[in-house]
Design an enzyme around this catalytic site. Structure first.
Site, PDB file in Angstrom:
ATOM      1  N   ASP A  33       1.016  -1.111   0.191  1.00  0.00           N
ATOM      2  CA  ASP A  33      -0.216   0.038   0.278  1.00  0.00           C
ATOM      3  C   ASP A  33       1.546   0.996  -0.050  1.00  0.00           C
ATOM      4  O   ASP A  33       0.283   2.818  -0.377  1.00  0.00           O
ATOM      5  CB  ASP A  33      -1.184  -0.066   0.813  1.00  0.00           C
ATOM      6  CG  ASP A  33      -0.413  -0.029   2.593  1.00  0.00           C
ATOM      7  OD1 ASP A  33       0.774   0.000   2.605  1.00  0.00           O
ATOM      8  OD2 ASP A  33      -0.975  -0.178   3.706  1.00  0.00           O
ATOM      9  N   GLY A  34       1.972   1.112  -0.319  1.00  0.00           N
ATOM     10  CA  GLY A  34       2.910   2.438  -0.424  1.00  0.00           C
ATOM     11  C   GLY A  34       4.106   2.732   1.145  1.00  0.00           C
ATOM     12  O   GLY A  34       4.789   3.586   1.013  1.00  0.00           O
ATOM     13  N   GLU A  35       2.977   2.049   2.591  1.00  0.00           N
ATOM     14  CA  GLU A  35       3.600   2.470   3.488  1.00  0.00           C
ATOM     15  C   GLU A  35       4.823   2.014   4.382  1.00  0.00           C
ATOM     16  O   GLU A  35       5.022   1.165   3.527  1.00  0.00           O
ATOM     17  CB  GLU A  35       2.486   2.196   4.620  1.00  0.00           C
ATOM     18  CG  GLU A  35       1.370   2.392   4.820  1.00  0.00           C
ATOM     19  CD  GLU A  35       0.949   2.447   6.139  1.00  0.00           C
ATOM     20  OE1 GLU A  35       0.751   1.150   6.654  1.00  0.00           O
ATOM     21  OE2 GLU A  35      -0.391   2.491   6.482  1.00  0.00           O
ATOM     22  N   GLN A  90       9.916  27.500   2.837  1.00  0.00           N
ATOM     23  CA  GLN A  90       8.997  27.777   2.793  1.00  0.00           C
ATOM     24  C   GLN A  90       8.368  27.716   4.339  1.00  0.00           C
ATOM     25  O   GLN A  90       8.091  27.351   5.130  1.00  0.00           O
ATOM     26  CB  GLN A  90       7.858  26.088   2.393  1.00  0.00           C
ATOM     27  CG  GLN A  90       7.967  26.084   1.544  1.00  0.00           C
ATOM     28  CD  GLN A  90       6.889  24.984   0.916  1.00  0.00           C
ATOM     29  OE1 GLN A  90       5.886  24.974   0.541  1.00  0.00           O
ATOM     30  NE2 GLN A  90       7.082  23.650  -0.087  1.00  0.00           N
ATOM     31  N   HIS A 122      18.516  27.497   4.454  1.00  0.00           N
ATOM     32  CA  HIS A 122      18.604  28.488   3.852  1.00  0.00           C
ATOM     33  C   HIS A 122      18.531  29.699   4.479  1.00  0.00           C
ATOM     34  O   HIS A 122      18.981  31.105   4.358  1.00  0.00           O
ATOM     35  CB  HIS A 122      17.327  28.557   2.515  1.00  0.00           C
ATOM     36  CG  HIS A 122      16.950  29.723   2.020  1.00  0.00           C
ATOM     37  ND1 HIS A 122      17.588  29.905   0.653  1.00  0.00           N
ATOM     38  CD2 HIS A 122      16.071  31.042   1.584  1.00  0.00           C
ATOM     39  CE1 HIS A 122      17.465  31.298   0.269  1.00  0.00           C
ATOM     40  NE2 HIS A 122      16.403  31.678   0.520  1.00  0.00           N
ATOM     41  N   ASP A 160      22.789  35.787  -5.307  1.00  0.00           N
ATOM     42  CA  ASP A 160      21.418  37.439  -4.413  1.00  0.00           C
ATOM     43  C   ASP A 160      22.615  37.686  -3.938  1.00  0.00           C
ATOM     44  O   ASP A 160      23.168  36.677  -3.074  1.00  0.00           O
ATOM     45  CB  ASP A 160      20.757  36.418  -4.487  1.00  0.00           C
ATOM     46  CG  ASP A 160      20.178  35.800  -3.899  1.00  0.00           C
ATOM     47  OD1 ASP A 160      20.856  35.341  -2.516  1.00  0.00           O
ATOM     48  OD2 ASP A 160      19.219  34.513  -3.818  1.00  0.00           O
ATOM     49  N   LYS A 184      18.152  39.689  -8.065  1.00  0.00           N
ATOM     50  CA  LYS A 184      17.756  38.295  -8.608  1.00  0.00           C
ATOM     51  C   LYS A 184      16.342  38.306  -8.062  1.00  0.00           C
ATOM     52  O   LYS A 184      15.873  38.908  -7.240  1.00  0.00           O
ATOM     53  CB  LYS A 184      18.417  36.684  -8.385  1.00  0.00           C
ATOM     54  CG  LYS A 184      17.342  35.550  -8.318  1.00  0.00           C
ATOM     55  CD  LYS A 184      17.924  34.666  -7.524  1.00  0.00           C
ATOM     56  CE  LYS A 184      17.167  34.014  -7.033  1.00  0.00           C
ATOM     57  NZ  LYS A 184      17.664  32.528  -6.414  1.00  0.00           N
ATOM     58  N   ARG A 186      12.431  36.770  -8.546  1.00  0.00           N
ATOM     59  CA  ARG A 186      12.233  35.463  -8.902  1.00  0.00           C
ATOM     60  C   ARG A 186      10.516  35.287  -9.685  1.00  0.00           C
ATOM     61  O   ARG A 186       9.851  36.144  -8.822  1.00  0.00           O
ATOM     62  CB  ARG A 186      11.868  34.465  -7.790  1.00  0.00           C
ATOM     63  CG  ARG A 186      11.077  32.794  -8.625  1.00  0.00           C
ATOM     64  CD  ARG A 186      10.731  32.329  -6.756  1.00  0.00           C
ATOM     65  NE  ARG A 186      12.612  32.154  -6.663  1.00  0.00           N
ATOM     66  CZ  ARG A 186      13.405  31.092  -7.435  1.00  0.00           C
ATOM     67  NH1 ARG A 186      12.616  29.815  -8.829  1.00  0.00           N
ATOM     68  NH2 ARG A 186      14.609  30.069  -7.219  1.00  0.00           N
ATOM     69  N   ASP A 210      26.393  29.280  -3.812  1.00  0.00           N
ATOM     70  CA  ASP A 210      25.081  28.605  -3.953  1.00  0.00           C
ATOM     71  C   ASP A 210      24.958  27.876  -2.400  1.00  0.00           C
ATOM     72  O   ASP A 210      25.082  27.764  -2.375  1.00  0.00           O
ATOM     73  CB  ASP A 210      23.656  29.367  -4.543  1.00  0.00           C
ATOM     74  CG  ASP A 210      22.758  29.867  -4.225  1.00  0.00           C
ATOM     75  OD1 ASP A 210      22.348  30.558  -3.465  1.00  0.00           O
ATOM     76  OD2 ASP A 210      21.647  29.802  -5.097  1.00  0.00           O
TER      77      ASP A 210
HETATM   78  C1  R5P Z   1      17.050  31.303  -2.890  1.00  0.00           C
HETATM   79  O1  R5P Z   1      17.306  32.243  -2.453  1.00  0.00           O
HETATM   80  C2  R5P Z   1      18.417  30.140  -2.908  1.00  0.00           C
HETATM   81  O2  R5P Z   1      19.375  30.402  -2.325  1.00  0.00           O
HETATM   82  C3  R5P Z   1      18.404  29.419  -4.159  1.00  0.00           C
HETATM   83  O3  R5P Z   1      19.050  30.338  -5.390  1.00  0.00           O
HETATM   84  C4  R5P Z   1      17.302  28.595  -5.018  1.00  0.00           C
HETATM   85  O4  R5P Z   1      16.772  28.239  -3.859  1.00  0.00           O
HETATM   86  C5  R5P Z   1      17.657  27.994  -6.017  1.00  0.00           C
HETATM   87  O5  R5P Z   1      17.105  27.619  -7.158  1.00  0.00           O
HETATM   88  P1  R5P Z   1      16.365  26.928  -7.862  1.00  0.00           P
HETATM   89  O6  R5P Z   1      17.947  25.996  -8.171  1.00  0.00           O
HETATM   90  O7  R5P Z   1      15.320  26.266  -8.617  1.00  0.00           O
HETATM   91  O8  R5P Z   1      16.844  28.100  -9.334  1.00  0.00           O
END
Ligand code: R5P
Length: 282
Positions: A33-35, A90, A122, A160, A184, A186, A210
């Site tokens: 069942d995926g568990e 998030q 992050h 960024d 940057k 988004r 990054d």
């Molecule tokens: C965002 O500010 C993070 O530092 C990354 O630059 C970002 O999440 C990278 O996501 P992606 O590779 O989808 O552009």
């Protein structure tokens, strides 16, 4: 004893060597069942270090199961290591009705542990969402290790301003060069608009740094902009090489010389281990 989620087995083995602690043999099963059922039949210790990058919903579930198994079979202390914490980006709501997903997962993880370590989230503020002591481990310095020693007049760029501290750390550890950042914006989950930095890159090797390469949109846009400016070689490096979907192809097509990452997410590009940093923090 160290218990590993299925996605973090190499890092767990390196950490076991680093700490000279036993590595529990963990079995991963799934039912029709995926568990899932992650269990450690040989676990026997009073301290458990559960290490699992939560790269998927299944990885989150395995982590909760391993925490519970350790407590069930004698651990008096459970330390949870999240080399990569899924959902960490998030960390706020944008529209009515949305959850703060990183807080939700942090609360769930807190119920089965005494302490949490996570590598270069992050935003370090995500640690405040846990109900137990939680700290961020900075492994960015490791990203200097695989870089060629012969970089020409190197420029370390972050995509960024928010990731500039990673570029600074890599530059200082490398020992030569300057740092700068792109602006940057988004546009969507897979599209970004970027403006180049003022630093003259003509004839110079550039390392774009990054915290994570996810879809690769940010990095491939950065590399493409650099390729229009008579740049030398362009390398990209990150702590968490998620490389989702066609990210690796996007980077190759943008003209990148090489991609480097750590083993917080185990990929072909994971050239360096964060195990020594985790061991120090433990
Ligand atoms: C965002 O500010 C993070 O530092 C990354 O630059 C970002 O999440 C990278 O996501 P992606 O590779 O989808 O552009």
């Amino acid at each position: 004893m160290i218990l590993s989620g299925s996605a973090s087995q190499s890092l767990a083995a390196t950490l076991a060597d680093e700490l000279d602690e036993p590595l529990a043999s963990v079995e991963y099963r799934s039912f029709p069942d995926g568990e899932l059922l992650a269990s450690a039949p040989g676990f026997e210790d009073t301290r458990a270090i559960v290490i699992a990058s939560t790269v998927s919903s299944d990885a989150h579930l395995e982590l909760l199961q391993l925490q519970d198994a350790a407590a069930e079979w004698g651990a008096e202390e459970v330390v949870t290591v999240l080399p990569y914490m899924g959902y960490a980006r998030q960390d706020k709501t944008f529209e009515r009705g949305q959850p703060i997903s990183s807080r939700a997962v942090a609360r769930a993880i807190s119920t089965g542990t005494d302490r949490v370590l996570t590598v270069n989230p992050h935003e370090t503020a995500v640690c405040d969402f846990f109900d137990v002591p939680a700290e961020s481990v900075d492994a960015a310095g490791r990203l200097a290790d695989p870089l060629p020693a012969d970089l020409t007049d190197p420029v370390f760029l972050s995509p960024d301003e928010g990731a500039l501290d990673i570029a600074d750390t890599v530059q200082k550890t490398y020992g030569r060069g300057v740092t700068d950042y792109f602006e940057k914006k988004r546009l969507s989950g897979t599209e970004v608009e970027m403006t180049p930095s003022d630093t003259d890159v003509s004839g110079r090797d550039v390392v774009v740094t990054d915290d994570i390469i996810a879809t690769g949109s940010t990095m491939s846009e950065a590399v493409s902009l650099l390729q229009k400016r008579d740049v030398g070689r362009v390398f990209v490096t990150c702590v968490h090489p998620m490389l989702a979907q066609n990210a690796r192809t996007k980077l190759a097509n943008a003209g990148v010389e090489a991609v480097y990452g750590t083993d917080t997410i185990e990929r072909a590009v994971s050239q360096v281990s964060v195990a020594p940093d985790i061991a120090d923090a433990l």
